[in-house]
Design an enzyme around this catalytic site. Sequence first.
Site, PDB file in Angstrom:
ATOM      1  N   SER A  60      -6.892  -8.748  -1.060  1.00 48.39           N
ATOM      2  CA  SER A  60      -6.325  -7.617  -0.306  1.00 48.39           C
ATOM      3  C   SER A  60      -5.151  -6.959  -1.014  1.00 48.39           C
ATOM      4  CB  SER A  60      -5.923  -8.048   1.095  1.00 48.39           C
ATOM      5  OG  SER A  60      -5.255  -9.268   1.049  1.00 48.39           O
ATOM      6  N   LEU A  61      -4.313  -7.738  -1.689  1.00 49.52           N
ATOM      7  CA  LEU A  61      -3.234  -7.108  -2.467  1.00 49.52           C
ATOM      8  C   LEU A  61      -3.877  -6.235  -3.537  1.00 49.52           C
ATOM      9  CD1 LEU A  61      -0.791 -10.149  -2.845  1.00 49.52           C
ATOM     10  CD2 LEU A  61      -0.461  -8.144  -1.392  1.00 49.52           C
ATOM     11  N   LYS A 117       8.979   1.057  10.171  1.00 48.62           N
ATOM     12  CA  LYS A 117       9.618   0.720  11.441  1.00 48.62           C
ATOM     13  C   LYS A 117      10.536  -0.489  11.329  1.00 48.62           C
ATOM     14  CE  LYS A 117       6.298  -2.102  14.039  1.00 48.62           C
ATOM     15  NZ  LYS A 117       5.401  -2.090  15.171  1.00 48.62           N
ATOM     16  N   GLU A 119      -4.265  -2.636   4.404  1.00 46.42           N
ATOM     17  CA  GLU A 119      -4.963  -3.420   5.437  1.00 46.42           C
ATOM     18  C   GLU A 119      -5.483  -2.565   6.587  1.00 46.42           C
ATOM     19  OE1 GLU A 119      -3.011  -7.066   6.345  1.00 46.42           O
ATOM     20  OE2 GLU A 119      -4.287  -7.466   8.080  1.00 46.42           O
ATOM     21  N   ARG A 141     -13.003 -18.943   4.041  1.00 46.72           N
ATOM     22  CA  ARG A 141     -12.148 -19.134   5.222  1.00 46.72           C
ATOM     23  C   ARG A 141     -12.909 -19.228   6.536  1.00 46.72           C
ATOM     24  NH1 ARG A 141      -7.228 -15.151   3.470  1.00 46.72           N
ATOM     25  NH2 ARG A 141      -6.447 -16.645   1.957  1.00 46.72           N
ATOM     26  N   ALA A 160       0.832  -1.211   0.000  1.00 51.15           N
ATOM     27  CA  ALA A 160       0.000   0.000   0.000  1.00 51.15           C
ATOM     28  C   ALA A 160       0.863   1.255   0.000  1.00 51.15           C
ATOM     29  CB  ALA A 160      -0.930  -0.006   1.218  1.00 51.15           C
ATOM     30  N   HIS A 206      -5.352 -13.519  10.811  1.00 46.74           N
ATOM     31  CA  HIS A 206      -4.654 -13.396   9.533  1.00 46.74           C
ATOM     32  C   HIS A 206      -4.801 -12.016   8.906  1.00 46.74           C
ATOM     33  CE1 HIS A 206      -2.898 -14.653   5.842  1.00 46.74           C
ATOM     34  NE2 HIS A 206      -4.015 -14.582   5.145  1.00 46.74           N
ATOM     35  N   ALA A 229       2.733 -12.733   1.522  1.00 58.78           N
ATOM     36  CA  ALA A 229       1.570 -13.191   0.741  1.00 58.78           C
ATOM     37  C   ALA A 229       2.004 -14.326  -0.170  1.00 58.78           C
ATOM     38  CB  ALA A 229       0.993 -12.039  -0.056  1.00 58.78           C
ATOM     39  N   GLN A 230       1.244 -15.423  -0.101  1.00 60.09           N
ATOM     40  CA  GLN A 230       1.651 -16.608  -0.862  1.00 60.09           C
ATOM     41  C   GLN A 230       0.769 -16.811  -2.076  1.00 60.09           C
ATOM     42  OE1 GLN A 230       1.276 -19.812   1.952  1.00 60.09           O
ATOM     43  NE2 GLN A 230       3.146 -19.278   3.036  1.00 60.09           N
ATOM     44  N   GLY A 231      -0.555 -16.857  -1.821  1.00 59.74           N
ATOM     45  CA  GLY A 231      -1.510 -17.258  -2.862  1.00 59.74           C
ATOM     46  C   GLY A 231      -1.426 -16.398  -4.093  1.00 59.74           C
TER      47      GLY A 231
HETATM   48  C1  LIG Z   1       1.203 -14.916   5.616  1.00 57.82           C
HETATM   49  C2  LIG Z   1       0.281 -14.015   4.817  1.00 57.82           C
HETATM   50  C3  LIG Z   1      -0.163 -14.434   3.565  1.00 57.82           C
HETATM   51  C4  LIG Z   1      -0.995 -13.582   2.803  1.00 57.82           C
HETATM   52  N1  LIG Z   1      -1.380 -13.978   1.549  1.00 57.82           N
HETATM   53  C5  LIG Z   1      -2.096 -13.117   0.795  1.00 57.82           C
HETATM   54  C6  LIG Z   1      -2.401 -13.438  -0.577  1.00 57.82           C
HETATM   55  O1  LIG Z   1      -1.986 -14.464  -1.091  1.00 57.82           O
HETATM   56  N2  LIG Z   1      -3.138 -12.532  -1.286  1.00 57.82           N
HETATM   57  C7  LIG Z   1      -3.592 -11.358  -0.759  1.00 57.82           C
HETATM   58  O2  LIG Z   1      -4.265 -10.590  -1.460  1.00 57.82           O
HETATM   59  N3  LIG Z   1      -3.296 -11.021   0.521  1.00 57.82           N
HETATM   60  C8  LIG Z   1      -2.553 -11.874   1.287  1.00 57.82           C
HETATM   61  N4  LIG Z   1      -2.251 -11.519   2.566  1.00 57.82           N
HETATM   62  C9  LIG Z   1      -2.669 -10.207   3.070  1.00 57.82           C
HETATM   63  C10 LIG Z   1      -1.787  -9.137   2.448  1.00 57.82           C
HETATM   64  O3  LIG Z   1      -0.437  -9.576   2.419  1.00 57.82           O
HETATM   65  C11 LIG Z   1      -1.839  -7.852   3.250  1.00 57.82           C
HETATM   66  O4  LIG Z   1      -3.145  -7.509   3.530  1.00 57.82           O
HETATM   67  C12 LIG Z   1      -1.221  -6.703   2.476  1.00 57.82           C
HETATM   68  O5  LIG Z   1       0.061  -7.061   2.051  1.00 57.82           O
HETATM   69  C13 LIG Z   1      -1.179  -5.474   3.352  1.00 57.82           C
HETATM   70  O6  LIG Z   1      -0.340  -4.520   2.768  1.00 57.82           O
HETATM   71  P1  LIG Z   1      -0.090  -3.167   3.536  1.00 57.82           P
HETATM   72  O7  LIG Z   1       0.852  -2.396   2.684  1.00 57.82           O
HETATM   73  O8  LIG Z   1      -1.380  -2.575   3.921  1.00 57.82           O
HETATM   74  O9  LIG Z   1       0.628  -3.611   4.901  1.00 57.82           O
HETATM   75  P2  LIG Z   1       2.024  -4.326   5.153  1.00 57.82           P
HETATM   76  O10 LIG Z   1       2.504  -5.040   3.952  1.00 57.82           O
HETATM   77  O11 LIG Z   1       1.898  -5.117   6.398  1.00 57.82           O
HETATM   78  O12 LIG Z   1       3.013  -3.116   5.418  1.00 57.82           O
HETATM   79  C14 LIG Z   1       2.941  -2.379   6.616  1.00 57.82           C
HETATM   80  C15 LIG Z   1       4.178  -1.534   6.755  1.00 57.82           C
HETATM   81  O13 LIG Z   1       4.022  -0.633   7.845  1.00 57.82           O
HETATM   82  C16 LIG Z   1       5.180  -0.642   8.651  1.00 57.82           C
HETATM   83  N5  LIG Z   1       4.803  -0.207  10.003  1.00 57.82           N
HETATM   84  C17 LIG Z   1       3.988  -0.820  10.901  1.00 57.82           C
HETATM   85  N6  LIG Z   1       3.902  -0.077  12.013  1.00 57.82           N
HETATM   86  C18 LIG Z   1       4.659   1.039  11.825  1.00 57.82           C
HETATM   87  C19 LIG Z   1       4.996   2.176  12.611  1.00 57.82           C
HETATM   88  N7  LIG Z   1       4.539   2.329  13.860  1.00 57.82           N
HETATM   89  N8  LIG Z   1       5.817   3.109  12.093  1.00 57.82           N
HETATM   90  C20 LIG Z   1       6.335   2.969  10.849  1.00 57.82           C
HETATM   91  N9  LIG Z   1       6.055   1.903  10.060  1.00 57.82           N
HETATM   92  C21 LIG Z   1       5.229   0.957  10.542  1.00 57.82           C
HETATM   93  C22 LIG Z   1       5.709  -2.065   8.531  1.00 57.82           C
HETATM   94  O14 LIG Z   1       7.076  -2.127   8.868  1.00 57.82           O
HETATM   95  C23 LIG Z   1       5.452  -2.319   7.040  1.00 57.82           C
HETATM   96  O15 LIG Z   1       6.468  -1.737   6.278  1.00 57.82           O
HETATM   97  C24 LIG Z   1      -1.415 -12.341   3.341  1.00 57.82           C
HETATM   98  C25 LIG Z   1      -0.964 -11.946   4.597  1.00 57.82           C
HETATM   99  C26 LIG Z   1      -0.121 -12.762   5.331  1.00 57.82           C
HETATM  100  C27 LIG Z   1       0.355 -12.306   6.674  1.00 57.82           C
END
Ligand SMILES: Cc1cc2nc3c(=O)[nH]c(=O)nc-3n(C[C@H](O)[C@H](O)[C@H](O)COP(=O)(O)OP(=O)(O)OC[C@H]3O[C@@H](n4cnc5c(N)ncnc54)[C@H](O)[C@@H]3O)c2cc1C
Length: 497
Positions: A380-381, A35, A364, A279, A13, A340, A46-48
């Site tokens: 979610s991706l 952080k 997320e 799920r 994101a 999750h 993310a695997q799938g």
């Molecule tokens: C094991 C696993 C498998 C998954 N498989 C899938 C899939 O196959 N397909 C799918 O669509 N989704 C999947 N998901 C969900 C998906 O990966 C996430 O919802 C999505 O990547 C979220 O992206 P994001 O950028 O919002 O957050 P994140 O990728 O979690 O990034 C958050 C960022 O914020 C930073 N951060 C956190 N707190 C702070 C702070 N206080 N100060 C500064 N930085 C901070 C972290 O270091 C990180 O860089 C999976 C999730 C997991 C855990």
Amino acid sequence: MKTDILIIGSGLAGMATALYLAELRPELQIVIVSKAKKDESNTKYAQGGIAGVVETKIDSFEQHIEDTMKAGHYLSNREIVELVVKSAPDGIKDLERWGVNFDYEKEGTYELGLEGGHSKHRILHHKDSTGKEIYDKLNKQVQQNASIQLINNCTALELNKNQQNQIEGALFLDLESNQFFNISAPRTILASGGIGRIFGHTSNPEVATADGLAMAIRAGAELSNMHFVQFHPTLFYKASKEKSFLISEALRGFGAYLVNQDAKRFMQNYDERAELSPRDIVCGAIFKELEHRNESNVFLDCRHLNPTDTKNKFPFIAKKCEEEGLNINKDLIPVVPAAHYHCGGIAVNQYGQSNLENLYAIGEIAETGLHGKNRLASNSLLEAVVFAKKAALKIIKEIQVIESKKHSEIEFIELSTKVHSNIKAEEYLAALQSEMQKLITVSRDKSSLCQIQNQIVSLQENFENNFPITTSSLKLMEISNMLLVAEKIVNSAINDV
Ligand SMILES: Cc1cc2nc3c(=O)[nH]c(=O)nc-3n(C[C@H](O)[C@H](O)[C@H](O)COP(=O)(O)OP(=O)(O)OC[C@H]3O[C@@H](n4cnc5c(N)ncnc54)[C@H](O)[C@@H]3O)c2cc1C
């Protein structure tokens, strides 16, 4: 430090928003602060893959929309679902333009996976490490982009407000030097991801401690459906509850069975879609099975599948199981449901804007209305990349005058802090995680939810008394944030009974 756009979080994101903004307005100065020491995020795991209708002969937007609505118990916002589903092909093209490689069939079409709740094969993937591929390629783009400055190893503590009560950046702690600094910006984007670490069993890495959400709550952000937490049915089970790994749903899509300790399939007793049910249904069935048989875990059975294909398609899972002494073609894989994905979060509109002026929330951390009560796998991706673009387009319309012409230096500031020992604080975390784990295992009646709520409020009060200033340590700050967000989750669950 002053910049034009401040982004907190460097998962998909945060990075996609930065890249879109930099493409649209290269003169903008963008700072991403993360952080994690290096590249820790949910994105990386993310695997799938990422869902999208790219083959209109065999699939349609309407079917993807319907599958999303159905998985979310028809509590999603249909307009948002349509927007995201129809934007998928463009979002996927953008990821490819940034270097992401998806798997192809020999004849050059996408190799599309199937996951629970999807009525068609529509998951684009990079073997079983799609998130890592996306993370690595976007991170490379970010590092090479002169408009974007990426600062790692610094944690956001609080959102700052100006005299007009608008959000104007945030306060950070440099985790290496233990010094504080402010970054001020006319627009702030929270992209700090999930909350998994609040629960006893989770697929989320250690950074998922709900910091951004807690900061937004303290600043007065409107929340939505905080209790919509999705549990994944198949985390690799470790009795010790030490950091574990996820066994992708795609393995069930490929034909793996869920079996109990007698190696007997049970899913067909709960839903006609058996292992390919959404799920929440699979998790519910596993819990009933565990409760009924008083056991700690069930198993995934791949022994009937073609051994070469299984290892080729799931190399990450095969390797991780091998490290645990298991051969996925010969041994049963122990699994347990785990927290999750957070479907609820900061309430945002179709551009990712929160109710707080100048604060956006993407990925997320946000509740866009896409997922409803239960996220459809691999949506979610997709949501992160689609909303990153929507927010970027909105922001460049809003920001007509660019104030800062170049990044100014970080200036450290003095804050009074007390140094505390973390050891006792860990006990609060363990107690919190065990209370919150009950949220998935106990039936959600008002009285058991109120008991959990009382426990959390009392933990919160004790914690605040013992550790009145929490900014002096990352661990203390995280526990304080998790207690606050846990309380909101339980309150929201109580209001929904
Ligand atoms: C094991 C696993 C498998 C998954 N498989 C899938 C899939 O196959 N397909 C799918 O669509 N989704 C999947 N998901 C969900 C998906 O990966 C996430 O919802 C999505 O990547 C979220 O992206 P994001 O950028 O919002 O957050 P994140 O990728 O979690 O990034 C958050 C960022 O914020 C930073 N951060 C956190 N707190 C702070 C702070 N206080 N100060 C500064 N930085 C901070 C972290 O270091 C990180 O860089 C999976 C999730 C997991 C855990």
